[in-house]
Design a protein around this motif. Structure first.
Motif, mmCIF file in Angstrom:
data_model
loop_
_atom_site.group_PDB
_atom_site.id
_atom_site.type_symbol
_atom_site.label_atom_id
_atom_site.label_comp_id
_atom_site.label_asym_id
_atom_site.label_seq_id
_atom_site.Cartn_x
_atom_site.Cartn_y
_atom_site.Cartn_z
ATOM 1 N N ALA A 136 5.759 0.242 6.987
ATOM 2 C CA ALA A 136 5.107 -0.528 8.052
ATOM 3 C C ALA A 136 4.799 -1.914 7.503
ATOM 4 O O ALA A 136 4.366 -2.048 6.354
ATOM 5 N N LEU B 53 0.834 -1.204 0.000
ATOM 6 C CA LEU B 53 0.000 0.000 0.000
ATOM 7 C C LEU B 53 0.873 1.261 0.000
ATOM 8 O O LEU B 53 2.002 1.240 0.497
ATOM 9 N N ARG C 12 1.547 8.115 -2.626
ATOM 10 C CA ARG C 12 0.468 7.522 -3.434
ATOM 11 C C ARG C 12 0.247 8.345 -4.697
ATOM 12 O O ARG C 12 0.059 7.791 -5.789
ATOM 13 N N PHE D 168 -1.165 9.775 9.881
ATOM 14 C CA PHE D 168 -2.074 10.789 9.314
ATOM 15 C C PHE D 168 -1.256 11.701 8.397
ATOM 16 O O PHE D 168 -0.091 11.986 8.686
ATOM 17 N N TRP D 169 -1.891 12.179 7.332
ATOM 18 C CA TRP D 169 -1.225 13.137 6.428
ATOM 19 C C TRP D 169 -2.200 14.245 6.076
ATOM 20 O O TRP D 169 -3.346 13.986 5.682
ATOM 21 N N GLN E 178 1.023 -3.196 9.792
ATOM 22 C CA GLN E 178 0.626 -2.017 10.577
ATOM 23 C C GLN E 178 1.600 -1.657 11.691
ATOM 24 O O GLN E 178 1.264 -0.866 12.576
ATOM 25 N N ILE E 179 2.815 -2.226 11.671
ATOM 26 C CA ILE E 179 3.837 -1.867 12.660
ATOM 27 C C ILE E 179 5.024 -1.266 11.906
ATOM 28 O O ILE E 179 5.494 -1.851 10.916
ATOM 29 N N ILE E 180 5.510 -0.088 12.374
ATOM 30 C CA ILE E 180 6.663 0.540 11.736
ATOM 31 C C ILE E 180 7.829 -0.454 11.705
ATOM 32 O O ILE E 180 8.153 -1.067 12.720
ATOM 33 N N GLU F 213 -5.841 12.661 5.446
ATOM 34 C CA GLU F 213 -5.849 11.265 5.010
ATOM 35 C C GLU F 213 -5.200 10.412 6.098
ATOM 36 O O GLU F 213 -4.367 10.906 6.857
ATOM 37 N N PHE G 8 0.624 5.658 0.734
ATOM 38 C CA PHE G 8 -0.224 6.704 1.317
ATOM 39 C C PHE G 8 0.364 8.099 1.110
ATOM 40 O O PHE G 8 1.570 8.255 0.876
ATOM 41 N N GLY G 9 -0.514 9.095 1.256
ATOM 42 C CA GLY G 9 -0.107 10.496 1.229
ATOM 43 C C GLY G 9 0.506 10.881 -0.115
ATOM 44 O O GLY G 9 0.087 10.428 -1.181
ATOM 45 N N GLN G 10 1.534 11.706 -0.042
ATOM 46 C CA GLN G 10 2.181 12.221 -1.244
ATOM 47 C C GLN G 10 2.779 11.090 -2.094
ATOM 48 O O GLN G 10 2.803 11.179 -3.321
ATOM 49 N N PHE H 77 5.029 5.103 3.207
ATOM 50 C CA PHE H 77 4.429 6.437 3.332
ATOM 51 C C PHE H 77 5.457 7.487 3.732
ATOM 52 O O PHE H 77 6.515 7.150 4.266
ATOM 53 N N ALA I 209 3.162 -1.250 3.933
ATOM 54 C CA ALA I 209 2.758 0.107 3.537
ATOM 55 C C ALA I 209 3.978 1.016 3.491
ATOM 56 O O ALA I 209 4.809 0.995 4.401
ATOM 57 N N TRP J 75 0.703 19.166 -0.053
ATOM 58 C CA TRP J 75 0.862 18.282 1.108
ATOM 59 C C TRP J 75 1.664 19.028 2.165
ATOM 60 O O TRP J 75 2.686 19.643 1.864
ATOM 61 N N GLU K 18 0.845 -7.355 4.830
ATOM 62 C CA GLU K 18 0.488 -6.040 4.294
ATOM 63 C C GLU K 18 1.645 -5.085 4.563
ATOM 64 O O GLU K 18 1.993 -4.845 5.721
ATOM 65 N N PRO L 262 6.791 11.007 5.906
ATOM 66 C CA PRO L 262 6.670 11.393 7.320
ATOM 67 C C PRO L 262 5.246 11.841 7.633
ATOM 68 O O PRO L 262 4.607 12.496 6.807
ATOM 69 N N VAL L 263 4.765 11.495 8.819
ATOM 70 C CA VAL L 263 3.358 11.757 9.159
ATOM 71 C C VAL L 263 3.174 13.220 9.572
ATOM 72 O O VAL L 263 4.102 13.858 10.072
ATOM 73 N N THR L 264 1.965 13.737 9.362
ATOM 74 C CA THR L 264 1.693 15.156 9.653
ATOM 75 C C THR L 264 0.330 15.345 10.316
ATOM 76 O O THR L 264 -0.395 16.298 10.022
#
Lengths: 95, 152
Positions: A68, A20, A26, B124-125, A71-73, B53, A22-24, A89, A87, B136, A85, A91-93
């Motif tokens: 991840a 998967l 994706r 979260f983003w 679902q674990i880093i 997101e 996510f974010g930018q 992604f 993923a 972003w 699975e 850095p989170v914001t």
């Protein structure tokens, strides 16, 4: 490359993994989900994905890209099993 | 001890969350709450709207792990963590963290620890709408530095 569209958790019970984005990431990769043949660990998965193009190679090589597993880093040495699975992604914001 | 951990589109009622932390909880002498809001200005741009997101399968697991770590470090009573997703506008509430404890220090430290780790690790983003179009939000390096104060 063995690849098919994923509906739900199709990788479970097969020799496949779900990947998967996510974010930018994706948006940059224009991809939210892939189902791929299982490989040994995250490092091997990055090598497979990097073959898809320069942007893939650059993003996966970036220190800021997080991964991840189930679902674990995790990190490049994390081993992978059928049905996992993974993923990627930025850095989170949140908050 | 049941923690309240929610990821939701809907707004939350701060006073209802506060009352749930307080009600029938006479062993705790301290409640610390934090509420995060959408600012009108960020990273040099005027912000119109925000879209949050997340990684649905991981978000609650991540928040639950953070709360569990806080409980290992301090003696905490009740904990509530609410994080919103989807479309938000200026002044909207984004996040709520509430922690109770017998004494104020554990409640202050626990709430700050949860917020610091949420900012650095919870998936979260934010995408902002600005006068120059959507962008972003870039991660703030201070958010990862904030974790160093909790190293021991």
């Amino acid at each position: 490359m063995a690849e098919k569209p994923v509906i739900g958790n199709e990788a479970r019970g097969t020799q496949m993994i779900n990947v998967l984005f996510f974010g930018q990431l994706r948006e940059q990769l224009n991809t939210d989900k892939l189902s791929l043949d299982t490989v040994s660990n995250v490092k091997a998965l990055k090598i497979v994905l990097a073959q898809r193009g320069v942007i893939w190679r650059d993003i996966l090589a970036s220190d800021s890209t997080l991964v991840a597993v189930n679902q674990i880093i995790s990190n490049e040495e994390t081993t992978l099993c059928d049905g996992d699975e993974i993923a990627f992604f930025p850095p989170v914001t949140g908050g | 001890m049941l923690d309240t951990i929610e990821v939701q589109n809907e707004d939350f009622d701060m006073s209802a969350l506060y009352n749930a932390l307080r009600h029938n909880n006479t062993s705790n002498g301290a409640i610390v709450t934090f509420t995060g809001l959408v600012r009108d200005f960020n990273q040099g741009h005027n912000v119109g709207e925000l879209f949050l997101e997340h990684y649905p399968a991981m978000t609650k697991i991540s928040l639950t792990n953070i709360v569990a770590q806080a409980r290992q470090r301090w003696t905490l009573g009740r904990i509530s963590v609410i994080h919103r997703i989807g479309r938000l506008t200026q002044g909207d509430q984004i996040v709520f963290v509430g922690v109770t404890s017998a004494h104020r220090k554990d409640a202050f430290d626990g709430a700050q620890f949860i917020m610091d780790f949420l900012k650095a690790e919870a998936p979260f983003w934010k995408r902002e709408t600005t006068e120059q179009g959507p962008r972003w939000v870039e991660a703030n390096s201070d958010d990862s530095k904030a974790l160093t104060k909790w190293e021991r």
